[in-house]
Design a protein around this motif. Structure first.
Motif, PDB file in Angstrom:
ATOM      1  N   TRP A   1       0.816  -1.198   0.000  1.00 32.26           N
ATOM      2  CA  TRP A   1       0.000   0.000   0.000  1.00 32.26           C
ATOM      3  C   TRP A   1       0.860   1.263   0.000  1.00 32.26           C
ATOM      4  O   TRP A   1       0.624   2.224  -0.729  1.00 32.26           O
ATOM      5  CB  TRP A   1      -0.946   0.010   1.218  1.00 32.26           C
TER       6      TRP A   1
ATOM      7  N   GLU B   1       0.818   4.288  -2.705  1.00 33.63           N
ATOM      8  CA  GLU B   1       0.515   5.664  -2.300  1.00 33.63           C
ATOM      9  C   GLU B   1       1.661   6.607  -2.671  1.00 33.63           C
ATOM     10  O   GLU B   1       1.421   7.712  -3.164  1.00 33.63           O
ATOM     11  CB  GLU B   1       0.272   5.731  -0.786  1.00 33.63           C
TER      12      GLU B   1
ATOM     13  N   LYS C   1       0.953   9.654  -5.055  1.00 29.26           N
ATOM     14  CA  LYS C   1       0.955  10.993  -4.468  1.00 29.26           C
ATOM     15  C   LYS C   1       2.121  11.859  -4.948  1.00 29.26           C
ATOM     16  O   LYS C   1       2.096  13.075  -4.815  1.00 29.26           O
ATOM     17  CB  LYS C   1       0.994  10.895  -2.927  1.00 29.26           C
TER      18      LYS C   1
ATOM     19  N   GLU D   1      -4.623   3.060   5.256  1.00 27.75           N
ATOM     20  CA  GLU D   1      -4.784   4.519   5.145  1.00 27.75           C
ATOM     21  C   GLU D   1      -4.417   5.214   6.451  1.00 27.75           C
ATOM     22  O   GLU D   1      -3.703   6.220   6.448  1.00 27.75           O
ATOM     23  CB  GLU D   1      -6.220   4.882   4.740  1.00 27.75           C
TER      24      GLU D   1
HETATM   25 ZN   LIG Z   1      -4.647   6.800   0.286  1.00 32.26          ZN
END
Ligand SMILES: [Zn+2]
Ligand SMILES: NCCCCC[C@@H](C[SeH])C(=O)O
Ligand SMILES: [Zn+2]
Ligand SMILES: [Zn+2]
Length: 307
Positions: A79, A83, A87, A290
């Motif tokens: 993850w 990300e 990002k 998250e």
């Molecule tokens: Zn996220």
């Protein structure tokens, strides 16, 4: 065959093919290298995130999957990579981080154990090494580092879940990681190792009740990181030195990295607090990852500000 998914507990073969595809997806931001083999001959793939630059950049090292059954941990490393790439360019913190620092991500440390927990024993924790004089298998990699080795909170019984190994770094997986960090210790400023479960953010020491030299700074960063985590879904974390916050445990990777000179050294124990335990449902992968992103981002931006 099943496809890789960020909201699924992927098999090792799905993760291995994901590593190849993600590493070739964005060559200016991510690359891969093999830091060695596991006991059973599988490759330990290390991903390197960061804007490629001629000179050596300060770095963060994140590992997941030291313990086989803690499946949410490798899910988080996957993850994190997603990300970071997503990002970069839009989120200023991640963009600054990857422009200035490198982030090494070891998605699965204990590959043999991870495979074994998928195929044979879901509750397996240790490596899969064979030991002389017993039919018991494996060493606890988080008791196998050369940090107060086998003094407290570890067992010299090979059949124990916390067997410390014949010697420090007896496990090739631990030696591969220790060798990599040793050879990059001048650039590695932070070490983050991800486990489950209990919802804890721990820092040195676990091999002693004595406070680390940087105790107050490590404590304040842990406080900020866990508050950031809680802000998303209200998930509550406890934080503090390992020995007094969870239990004494010698031979840990975090204590070892700290004593090597990696000041910002943290162990995460992700969700939950025991309702599902290691069997955390896949429906909780996204929210867990998250909220953990917020804590890890807090730590890395603190490190960036204090280079
Ligand atoms: Zn996220
Ligand atoms: N270095 C020891 C950090 C605290 C203990 C962490 C847990 C993760 Se499952 C353990 O290794 O028992
Ligand atoms: Zn663990
Ligand atoms: Zn744990």
């Amino acid at each position: 065959p099943r496809a890789h998914s960020y909201t699924k507990y992927n098999t090792w073969s799905e993760i291995e093919s994901w590593i190849s595809s993600i590493a070739s997806s964005n060559p200016s931001l991510i690359s891969k290298q093999v830091i060695g083999q596991t006991y059973e001959g599988r490759s330990m793939h290390l991903l390197k995130l960061g804007k490629s630059s001629g000179s050596a950049k300060p770095a963060v090292f994140i590992d997941c999957g030291i313990h086989a059954r803690e499946w949410i941990s490798p899910a988080f490393c996957q993850w994190y990579v997603k990300e970071a790439l997503e990002k970069y360019g839009s989120d200023s913190e991640m963009t600054n981080l990857l422009n200035t620092m490198d982030v090494y991500v070891l998605p699965v440390f204990n590959v043999d154990g991870y495979v074994y927990s998928h195929t044979t024993d879901r509750m397996w924790r240790k490596t899969r090494s064979r030991l002389s004089g017993t039919s018991c298998r494996g060493t606890d990699p988080n008791r196998n580092f050369d940090a107060g080795w086998c003094t407290i909170g570890a067992s010299s019984n090979p059949c124990s879940e916390t067997f410390c190994g014949k010697t420090p770094e007896s496990e090739i997986e631990a030696k591969n990681v220790a060798d990599f960090i040793r050879s990059n210790k001048s650039t590695i400023k932070a070490y983050i190792t991800v486990h489950s479960y209990s919802q804890l953010l721990l820092f040195p020491y676990s091999y002693s009740y004595g406070l680390a030299a940087d105790h107050s700074e490590l404590m304040s960063v842990a406080k900020g990181a866990s508050s950031a985590l809680t802000s998303l879904y209200g998930t509550r974390y406890t934080y503090g030195p390992g020995a007094s916050t969870i239990y004494p445990a010698a031979g840990g990777s975090d204590d070892w990295a700290y004593d090597l000179g990696v000041k910002y050294s943290y162990t995460f124990e992700l969700r939950d607090t025991g309702y599902y335990g290691f069997l955390l449902p896949e429906s909780q992968i996204k929210p867990t990852c998250e909220e953990t992103m917020l804590a890890v981002n807090y730590i890395t931006s603190y490190v960036l500000k204090n280079l």
